[in-house]
Each structure stands twice: as C-alpha cells, then as structure tokens.
Design an enzyme around this catalytic site. Structure first.
Site, PDB file in Angstrom:
ATOM      1  N   LYS A   1       0.852  -1.185   0.000  1.00 34.02           N
ATOM      2  CA  LYS A   1       0.000   0.000   0.000  1.00 34.02           C
ATOM      3  C   LYS A   1       0.890   1.238   0.000  1.00 34.02           C
ATOM      4  CE  LYS A   1      -4.387   0.473   2.446  1.00 34.02           C
ATOM      5  NZ  LYS A   1      -5.005   0.360   3.765  1.00 34.02           N
TER       6      LYS A   1
HETATM    7  O1  G3P Z   1      -7.732   1.071   5.497  1.00 30.42           O
HETATM    8  C1  G3P Z   1      -8.056   2.390   5.285  1.00 30.42           C
HETATM    9  C2  G3P Z   1      -9.457   2.835   5.639  1.00 30.42           C
HETATM   10  O2  G3P Z   1     -10.388   1.814   5.474  1.00 30.42           O
HETATM   11  C3  G3P Z   1      -9.578   3.679   6.853  1.00 30.42           C
HETATM   12  O3  G3P Z   1     -10.888   3.803   7.343  1.00 30.42           O
HETATM   13  O4  G3P Z   1     -12.490   4.483   9.091  1.00 30.42           O
HETATM   14  O5  G3P Z   1     -10.053   5.091   9.340  1.00 30.42           O
HETATM   15  O6  G3P Z   1     -11.482   6.230   7.648  1.00 30.42           O
HETATM   16  P1  G3P Z   1     -11.235   4.957   8.426  1.00 30.42           P
END
Ligand code: G3P
Length: 220
Positions: free
Chosen positions: A83
């Site tokens: 990533k």
């Molecule tokens: O893996 C990245 C992403 O899914 C992060 O989610 O909830 O931290 O915005 P969030």
C-alpha cells in the site's frame, strides 16, 4: 464483489474466516498501532491465515524509502499487496513495484483525478476513502461512481476499485450497487451486515409455531 476485512486484529480475522466471507485483508499504520504488535509478526500471521491479498502499507514518504520498504514487506509472503499513499512519490513507487511484479494498493484517494493517476501508474487497487469524505460533508459513494465510470471508458485500465473507510452496512450496499470490485470492511460492519430485526422476529415466530406441532425433522 470481494470482501476484504479492514483490521490487523488476528483473533478477529481468524473468527471471520470461518464465515467464508473473507477474500483478503487490508491494514494501515493506524490499524497496526491499534493491534499493539510488531508489524512483521502481525503480517506474517495474517498471511498464513488468509490466502487472498493482504495489504501492508509503507511509511516512508521519499521514493527510495518507499521502494525499500515495499520490497522488504513484499518478501514477508507471496500474498502481500504493498500500500502506497496517493502522492507523487507514491505513484512513482506504484509504477516501479508493479513493474517488479508486486501487487500495489494506492491508498488515501479522495478524488477521481487521483484515481485516474493511480490507474495510469498501473495500480492493482485504488482505495477511495468514502467515510472520510462523508465526514467532511461530501458524498463518498459519488466518488466511487465517478471512478467506476471513468475506468469503464478505458478497458486497458486493470485497476480494481477498493472502497475503503466503510462506516456502515449501508456503505457496503451503496458501493456494491455502483459496482466497486472490493469493499474493505471493518469486522463490526461485517457482523452488522447479517442483521435485520425482521429476520430475528421471523425466526422466533417460526420456531414457536414449530414447537407447537411437537414434531422433529430428524427421525428418532
Ligand atoms: O484502510 C483504510 C481505511 O479503510 C480507513 O478507514 O475508518 O479510518 O477512515 P477509516
């Protein structure tokens, strides 16, 4: 449509695998920090449990650093996807790592223009963060729509749209309706996808009526 789980919690992943719904896993530096465990150890364990792609994120911001970290992480297991953030260096690293045969997930995507760049850089996955767009008053799922539309005009783009920052079962349904290739779903939301009060009530009623018959399905 594929379901990845967005977590670095190995216990959670182990129990979710039993559902048969885990096609892959995504992690990020925040999720690794939340696990409280060493990065390599966690990634190794996840890759042993899951045969699908497991995203591991670089933390360097310069190109050389990203490439070094990406190559190092890619050696942990054959199913590691690297990533990289959607920055100029991230996209250069994406192009190079892809050329080397490594699967790359370009993360922190918040616009269709950024997604176009990621596809041109040969990304395996582009991760638009829909929940974080909703948080600032935009409609995250509109972005998924735009990206799918743009990519559909160019069949030679092989980048898969991986809807990330999913905050509710409705988000999963929305991105599935639009045609996202993958949704990466926090464990709590995956559990919530099963739930409907009418399912629970219907089951209680069926079982109560069945009990009144005094029958059993299996003989003896
Ligand atoms: O893996 C990245 C992403 O899914 C992060 O989610 O909830 O931290 O915005 P969030």
């Amino acid at each position: 449509m594929k379901f990845f789980v967005d977590t670095a919690d190995v216990t959670e992943i182990r129990s979710l695998i039993e559902t048969g719904f885990v096609d892959g896993v995504t992690t990020n530096p925040s999720l690794i920090a939340k696990s409280g465990r060493p990065l390599q150890e966690v990634l190794k364990e996840i890759c042993e449990l899951v045969s699908g792609p497991v995203s591991a994120e670089v933390t360097a911001t310069d190109l050389e650093g990203m490439l070094k970290e990406g190559r190092f992480l890619a050696k942990i297991a054959p199913n590691i996807t690297i990533k990289v953030p959607l920055t100029p260096n991230g996209l250069k690293a994406c192009r190079q790592l892809t050329k080397e045969g490594t699967s790359v997930n370009v993360t922190l995507c918040f616009s269709a223009g950024q997604a176009l760049l990621a596809a041109k850089a040969g990304a395996t996955y582009i991760s638009p963060f829909i929940g974080r767009l909703d948080d600032i008053g935009e409609t995250g799922s509109d972005l998924i729509h735009q990206i799918i539309e743009i990519y559909s005009h160019y069949p030679y783009f092989t980048t898969q749209v991986l809807a990330a920052s999913i905050r509710s079962p409705l988000h999963v349904v929305e991105v599935a309706r639009i045609g996202a290739h993958v949704a990466t779903i926090p464990p709590k939301i995956l559990h919530q996808l099963y739930q409907h009060p009418l399912t629970d009530k219907g089951l209680v009623d069926f079982l109560a009526d069945w009990e009144k018959t005094g029958q059993s399905i299996l003989p003896g």
